[in-house]
Design a protein around this motif. Structure first.
Motif, mmCIF file in Angstrom:
data_model
loop_
_atom_site.group_PDB
_atom_site.id
_atom_site.type_symbol
_atom_site.label_atom_id
_atom_site.label_comp_id
_atom_site.label_asym_id
_atom_site.label_seq_id
_atom_site.Cartn_x
_atom_site.Cartn_y
_atom_site.Cartn_z
ATOM 1 N N ALA A 3 0.830 -1.205 0.000
ATOM 2 C CA ALA A 3 0.000 0.000 0.000
ATOM 3 C C ALA A 3 0.866 1.257 0.000
ATOM 4 N N ASP A 4 2.110 1.133 0.475
ATOM 5 C CA ASP A 4 3.049 2.257 0.493
ATOM 6 C C ASP A 4 3.597 2.448 -0.920
ATOM 7 N N ALA A 5 3.523 3.655 -1.456
ATOM 8 C CA ALA A 5 3.967 3.933 -2.821
ATOM 9 C C ALA A 5 5.438 4.339 -2.902
ATOM 10 N N THR A 6 6.177 4.290 -1.790
ATOM 11 C CA THR A 6 7.588 4.644 -1.798
ATOM 12 C C THR A 6 8.361 3.670 -2.683
ATOM 13 N N PRO A 7 9.231 4.156 -3.589
ATOM 14 C CA PRO A 7 10.009 3.258 -4.442
ATOM 15 C C PRO A 7 10.793 2.241 -3.604
ATOM 16 N N GLY A 8 10.789 0.988 -4.057
ATOM 17 C CA GLY A 8 11.523 -0.061 -3.363
ATOM 18 C C GLY A 8 10.700 -0.838 -2.370
ATOM 19 N N THR A 9 9.536 -0.339 -1.952
ATOM 20 C CA THR A 9 8.737 -1.043 -0.957
ATOM 21 C C THR A 9 7.912 -2.168 -1.570
ATOM 22 N N GLU A 10 7.822 -2.247 -2.894
ATOM 23 C CA GLU A 10 7.039 -3.292 -3.538
ATOM 24 C C GLU A 10 7.776 -4.626 -3.609
ATOM 25 N N ALA A 11 9.024 -4.676 -3.169
ATOM 26 C CA ALA A 11 9.817 -5.901 -3.205
ATOM 27 C C ALA A 11 9.238 -6.940 -2.248
ATOM 28 N N THR A 12 9.142 -8.182 -2.725
ATOM 29 C CA THR A 12 8.672 -9.292 -1.910
ATOM 30 C C THR A 12 9.802 -10.301 -1.761
ATOM 31 N N VAL A 45 13.650 -2.508 -8.335
ATOM 32 C CA VAL A 45 13.310 -3.922 -8.447
ATOM 33 C C VAL A 45 13.571 -4.323 -9.892
ATOM 34 N N ILE A 46 14.458 -5.313 -10.101
ATOM 35 C CA ILE A 46 14.749 -5.770 -11.460
ATOM 36 C C ILE A 46 14.126 -7.133 -11.727
ATOM 37 N N PHE A 47 13.724 -7.847 -10.661
ATOM 38 C CA PHE A 47 13.013 -9.113 -10.789
ATOM 39 C C PHE A 47 12.079 -9.225 -9.600
ATOM 40 N N ALA A 48 10.791 -9.274 -9.861
ATOM 41 C CA ALA A 48 9.809 -9.406 -8.790
ATOM 42 C C ALA A 48 9.400 -10.874 -8.683
ATOM 43 N N ALA A 49 9.550 -11.431 -7.508
ATOM 44 C CA ALA A 49 9.208 -12.835 -7.279
ATOM 45 C C ALA A 49 7.727 -13.004 -7.090
#
Length: 49
Positions: A3-12, A45-49
């Motif tokens: 939910a946080d739109a800060t770059p880099g926080t979408e990494a899982t 993020v260059i590869f999202a799992a």
């Protein structure tokens, strides 16, 4: 995606990230919702799992 739109926080878990400045890479082993930084900027993020 977090939910946080800060770059880099979408990494899982398992995502690969790279620093655009120096080329360093990291693999997320335990996602926590915070942004990882290097050279003063969020990692891309260059590869999202």
């Amino acid at each position: 995606m977090s939910a946080d739109a800060t770059p880099g926080t979408e990494a899982t878990n398992g995502s690969r990230l790279r620093c655009a400045e120096c080329g360093s890479e990291a693999i997320v082993t335990r996602a926590g919702g915070s942004s990882l930084t290097c050279c003063g900027a969020p990692l891309e993020v260059i590869f999202a799992a």
